[in-house]
Design an enzyme around this catalytic site. Structure first.
Site, PDB file in Angstrom:
ATOM      1  N   ASP A  36       0.846  -1.202   0.000  1.00  0.00           N
ATOM      2  CA  ASP A  36       0.000   0.000   0.000  1.00  0.00           C
ATOM      3  C   ASP A  36       0.888   1.261   0.000  1.00  0.00           C
ATOM      4  OD1 ASP A  36       0.958  -0.372   2.616  1.00  0.00           O
ATOM      5  OD2 ASP A  36      -0.858   0.426   3.563  1.00  0.00           O
TER       6      ASP A  36
ATOM      7  N   ASP B 200       6.849   1.217   1.823  1.00  0.00           N
ATOM      8  CA  ASP B 200       6.506   0.241   0.782  1.00  0.00           C
ATOM      9  C   ASP B 200       7.294   0.537  -0.491  1.00  0.00           C
ATOM     10  OD1 ASP B 200       3.623  -1.077   1.770  1.00  0.00           O
ATOM     11  OD2 ASP B 200       3.857   1.015   2.372  1.00  0.00           O
TER      12      ASP B 200
ATOM     13  N   ASN C 134      -2.521   2.682   3.651  1.00  0.00           N
ATOM     14  CA  ASN C 134      -1.937   4.002   3.922  1.00  0.00           C
ATOM     15  C   ASN C 134      -2.743   5.107   3.248  1.00  0.00           C
ATOM     16  OD1 ASN C 134       0.277   3.226   5.481  1.00  0.00           O
ATOM     17  ND2 ASN C 134       1.505   2.770   3.661  1.00  0.00           N
TER      18      ASN C 134
ATOM     19  N   THR D  35       2.942  -6.088   2.855  1.00  0.00           N
ATOM     20  CA  THR D  35       3.450  -4.947   3.630  1.00  0.00           C
ATOM     21  C   THR D  35       2.348  -3.909   3.856  1.00  0.00           C
ATOM     22  OG1 THR D  35       4.239  -3.785   1.658  1.00  0.00           O
ATOM     23  CG2 THR D  35       5.808  -5.264   2.746  1.00  0.00           C
TER      24      THR D  35
ATOM     25  N   PHE E 109      -0.279  -0.487  12.718  1.00  0.00           N
ATOM     26  CA  PHE E 109      -1.207  -0.023  11.686  1.00  0.00           C
ATOM     27  C   PHE E 109      -1.769  -1.135  10.781  1.00  0.00           C
ATOM     28  CE2 PHE E 109      -2.086   1.505   7.366  1.00  0.00           C
ATOM     29  CZ  PHE E 109      -3.090   2.424   7.630  1.00  0.00           C
ATOM     30  N   ASN E 110      -0.911  -1.970  10.202  1.00  0.00           N
ATOM     31  CA  ASN E 110      -1.406  -2.955   9.226  1.00  0.00           C
ATOM     32  C   ASN E 110      -2.377  -3.949   9.871  1.00  0.00           C
ATOM     33  OD1 ASN E 110       0.113  -1.829   7.164  1.00  0.00           O
ATOM     34  ND2 ASN E 110       1.836  -3.223   7.461  1.00  0.00           N
TER      35      ASN E 110
ATOM     36  N   HIS F  34       9.978   0.509   7.753  1.00  0.00           N
ATOM     37  CA  HIS F  34       9.455  -0.806   8.137  1.00  0.00           C
ATOM     38  C   HIS F  34       9.503  -1.874   7.041  1.00  0.00           C
ATOM     39  CE1 HIS F  34       7.390   1.347  11.479  1.00  0.00           C
ATOM     40  NE2 HIS F  34       7.051   2.239  10.562  1.00  0.00           N
ATOM     41  N   ASP F  35       8.810  -1.582   5.932  1.00  0.00           N
ATOM     42  CA  ASP F  35       8.445  -2.648   4.995  1.00  0.00           C
ATOM     43  C   ASP F  35       9.615  -3.405   4.347  1.00  0.00           C
ATOM     44  OD1 ASP F  35       5.800  -2.192   5.591  1.00  0.00           O
ATOM     45  OD2 ASP F  35       5.461  -0.860   3.881  1.00  0.00           O
TER      46      ASP F  35
HETATM   47  C1  BDR Z   1       3.213   0.014   8.562  1.00  0.00           C
HETATM   48  O1  BDR Z   1       2.164   0.975   8.391  1.00  0.00           O
HETATM   49  C2  BDR Z   1       2.346   1.702   7.217  1.00  0.00           C
HETATM   50  O2  BDR Z   1       2.137   3.060   7.438  1.00  0.00           O
HETATM   51  C3  BDR Z   1       3.739   1.424   6.732  1.00  0.00           C
HETATM   52  O3  BDR Z   1       3.782   1.433   5.315  1.00  0.00           O
HETATM   53  C4  BDR Z   1       4.045   0.050   7.291  1.00  0.00           C
HETATM   54  O4  BDR Z   1       3.618  -0.971   6.417  1.00  0.00           O
HETATM   55  C5  BDR Z   1       3.974   0.348   9.809  1.00  0.00           C
HETATM   56  O5  BDR Z   1       3.134   0.254  10.916  1.00  0.00           O
HETATM   57 CA    CA Z   2       2.961  -0.535   4.137  1.00  0.00          CA
END
Ligand code: BDR
Ligand code: CA
Length: 312
Positions: free
Chosen positions: A9, A14, A38, A124, A165-166, A239-240
């Site tokens: 996303d 990402d 996102n 991701t 978040f994810n 992160h991703d």
């Molecule tokens: C995740 O949330 C999204 O904002 C980032 O792309 C990542 O996948 C981090 O919590």
């Molecule tokens: Ca992401």
């Protein structure tokens, strides 16, 4: 080489995961699928196509998937990724058209038509597409080589007091994915909060990475500012790409085999990934949790890949 489908996303981090997958010779990126997260589905899909074009990867097909979580409404993360989902960069107009097939159909078809154990899924974003694919064709669980996803956390959170978040965005989908009979590695905030793009790292990437390095630099400028303003970080956690880096070199992450469940109806804890850390590792668990990141190795892998990407 690892044949992967990146389900994403984009999203600043990402986008770096895409660049890493394109630039690293040990990764065979066979397709990119997108999911609302996102930002809205149409925005993140455009972003994925544009980043691939920027990276000279017009041979890679993009399929758009679900525009919202299975049960809950979509709450995007514009406060971290901006109105476009990739604020801070000029996005080139993609040339390759979006595929007509729905991402979930593509996922099922590709996994079922490939030899067992030859496709790795790398989600991701929220897990909506992957959960839908499991419901459409449960047999994908026994054919996929493994799932390496960014999401969750054992001791860290970013979307509520105890959720990431994810997972928070689509907890029902996440629970479906963790409980299916396949190998899942959860790459959560416990490691990704250490994948910080410091100014030194950014300077090096910009100095050596040509157009792609410059592009990543502008992404990181926006991402850093967002994290400074919203999350009390000095540098942004990228992160991703930790997922893709782990597939390139498993030594990047220290993992343990542990049972993972997602809280779906907690009063305060919905979206929490509950990882049983008691006692020794659980050989019965189908899930692994990442607990530590080798930061040096990680950034070396990202830098190498950025240098190799042939920018449009
Ligand atoms: C995740 O949330 C999204 O904002 C980032 O792309 C990542 O996948 C981090 O919590
Ligand atoms: Ca992401």
């Amino acid at each position: 080489t690892e044949r992967i489908i990146l389900d994403c996303d984009p999203g600043h981090d990402d986008a770096v995961a895409i660049l890493l997958a394109v630039g690293n010779p040990d990764i065979d990126l066979i397709g990119v699928t997108t999911v609302g997260g996102n930002q809205s589905l149409d925005k993140v899909t455009y972003n994925a196509r544009s980043v691939l074009h920027k990276a000279g990867a017009d041979d890679i097909p993009v399929y758009s998937g679900c525009d919202r979580p299975l049960v809950r409404p979509l709450k995007t993360a514009a406060y971290v990724h901006g109105e476009t989902g990739l604020d801070g960069v000029e996005l080139p107009e993609p040339v390759r058209p979006l595929e007509n097939e729905h991402a979930v159909n593509y996922l099922v078809r590709t996994v079922m038509d490939s030899e067992p154990g030859t496709v790795t899924l790398v989600p991701t974003g929220p897990l909506t597409n992957i959960a839908m694919a499991l419901r459409m064709e449960p047999k994908i669980a026994e054919r996929v080589k493994q799932v390496v996803l960014m999401g969750g956390g054992v001791y860290e959170a970013n979307s509520s007091a105890c959720s990431e978040f994810n997972i928070y965005t689509d907890p029902e989908a996440a629970q479906i994915v963790f409980s299916a009979p396949w190998e899942v590695t959860m790459v959560g905030l416990d490691v990704t909060h250490h994948a910080l793009c410091t100014r030194d790292i950014q300077r090096k990437i910009e100095a050596e990475g040509g157009q792609t390095g410059y592009f990543m630099g502008r992404l990181m400028d926006f991402f850093r500012k967002a994290y400074q303003e919203n999350q009390d970080f000095d540098d942004p956690p990228v992160h991703d790409p930790c997922t893709v880096a782990y597939l390139i070199d498993p030594e990047v992450l220290y993992t343990e085999r542990r049972k993972i469940s997602v809280e779906l109806d907690g009063k305060l804890t919905t979206g929490m990934t509950v990882v049983n850390m008691q006692g020794p590792e659980d050989p019965e668990a189908n899930t692994k949790v990442a607990l530590r990141l080798d930061t040096g190795r990680f950034w070396q892998i990202v830098e190498d890949a950025i240098l190799r990407v042939d920018s449009a």
